[in-house]
Motif scaffolding. Structure first.
Motif, mmCIF file in Angstrom:
data_model
loop_
_atom_site.group_PDB
_atom_site.id
_atom_site.type_symbol
_atom_site.label_atom_id
_atom_site.label_comp_id
_atom_site.label_asym_id
_atom_site.label_seq_id
_atom_site.Cartn_x
_atom_site.Cartn_y
_atom_site.Cartn_z
ATOM 1 N N ASN A 114 -17.985 9.343 -51.194
ATOM 2 C CA ASN A 114 -16.739 8.916 -50.535
ATOM 3 C C ASN A 114 -16.839 7.556 -49.886
ATOM 4 O O ASN A 114 -15.923 6.765 -49.925
ATOM 5 N N ASN A 115 -17.972 7.310 -49.247
ATOM 6 C CA ASN A 115 -18.166 6.043 -48.526
ATOM 7 C C ASN A 115 -18.833 5.041 -49.429
ATOM 8 O O ASN A 115 -19.997 4.732 -49.280
ATOM 9 N N GLY A 117 -11.553 9.418 -65.172
ATOM 10 C CA GLY A 117 -12.962 9.670 -65.460
ATOM 11 C C GLY A 117 -13.873 8.691 -64.740
ATOM 12 O O GLY A 117 -14.933 9.065 -64.229
ATOM 13 N N PHE A 118 -13.451 7.443 -64.689
ATOM 14 C CA PHE A 118 -14.253 6.429 -64.006
ATOM 15 C C PHE A 118 -14.260 6.694 -62.506
ATOM 16 O O PHE A 118 -15.291 6.568 -61.850
ATOM 17 N N ASP A 119 -13.099 7.097 -61.973
ATOM 18 C CA ASP A 119 -13.033 7.434 -60.549
ATOM 19 C C ASP A 119 -13.960 8.603 -60.222
ATOM 20 O O ASP A 119 -14.618 8.617 -59.185
ATOM 21 N N ALA A 120 -14.020 9.594 -61.121
ATOM 22 C CA ALA A 120 -14.901 10.751 -60.906
ATOM 23 C C ALA A 120 -16.369 10.311 -60.902
ATOM 24 O O ALA A 120 -17.157 10.774 -60.072
ATOM 25 N N GLU A 121 -16.737 9.414 -61.816
ATOM 26 C CA GLU A 121 -18.111 8.909 -61.832
ATOM 27 C C GLU A 121 -18.409 8.097 -60.577
ATOM 28 O O GLU A 121 -19.505 8.192 -60.017
ATOM 29 N N ARG A 122 -17.444 7.298 -60.146
ATOM 30 C CA ARG A 122 -17.635 6.506 -58.924
ATOM 31 C C ARG A 122 -17.913 7.447 -57.752
ATOM 32 O O ARG A 122 -18.823 7.213 -56.966
ATOM 33 N N GLU A 123 -17.155 8.518 -57.665
ATOM 34 C CA GLU A 123 -17.332 9.507 -56.594
ATOM 35 C C GLU A 123 -18.693 10.200 -56.713
ATOM 36 O O GLU A 123 -19.401 10.368 -55.725
ATOM 37 N N LEU A 124 -19.073 10.561 -57.935
ATOM 38 C CA LEU A 124 -20.346 11.247 -58.155
ATOM 39 C C LEU A 124 -21.523 10.377 -57.754
ATOM 40 O O LEU A 124 -22.442 10.837 -57.061
ATOM 41 N N TYR A 125 -21.525 9.123 -58.163
ATOM 42 C CA TYR A 125 -22.684 8.258 -57.941
ATOM 43 C C TYR A 125 -22.667 7.536 -56.594
ATOM 44 O O TYR A 125 -23.722 7.224 -56.052
ATOM 45 N N LEU A 126 -21.479 7.253 -56.070
ATOM 46 C CA LEU A 126 -21.418 6.494 -54.818
ATOM 47 C C LEU A 126 -20.910 7.310 -53.640
ATOM 48 O O LEU A 126 -21.046 6.885 -52.501
#
Length: 127
Positions: free
Chosen positions: A124-125, A113-122
């Motif tokens: 791929n790069n 879930g945290f990885d998904a949020e990281r991807e959503l807000y930040l």
């Protein structure tokens, strides 16, 4: 720059323009806390440490948020002290860092879930 916690040359012009415009309003004053910014920190420390068992550690640099079984349970420190460089949380891990830095403190692949949020807000790069 006080409002953002950044030097003036790293603060958005819009933020500075808002402050300057607000400062020139009729009746505006510029107040400073007693003791400056350190006075605010001292007041927060007093408010926390008045509770039994509560400790504040200042000037500590977090290296990583420790995640166990999908839950943040503490942090490891860059400047290791008497605790061996890890502080375990009793209830929660709270970050006052900006979004990017907070995401950077949590290693990838420890919580989907945290990885998904990281991807959503930040995206791929996110480096």
């Amino acid at each position: 720059f006080l409002l953002r916690g950044l030097p003036a040359d790293q603060t958005l012009t819009a933020v500075m323009a808002y402050m300057v415009e607000d400062f020139y309003r009729e009746g505006a004053v510029m107040d400073f806390p007693k003791g400056g910014s350190a006075g605010i920190i001292d007041a927060l420390v007093r408010g926390i440490t008045k509770h039994e068992g509560c400790v504040v550690r200042k000037q500590q640099t977090v290296q990583q948020v420790v995640v166990e079984d999908g839950r943040a349970v503490g942090v490891t420190l860059k400047n290791k002290g008497k605790d061996g460089g890890m502080i375990r949380a009793t209830q929660a891990v709270v970050s006052n860092a900006d979004l990017k830095r907070t995401f950077d403190f949590v290693p990838p692949n420890v919580h989907a879930g945290f990885d998904a949020e990281r991807e959503l807000y930040l995206g791929n790069n996110n480096n």
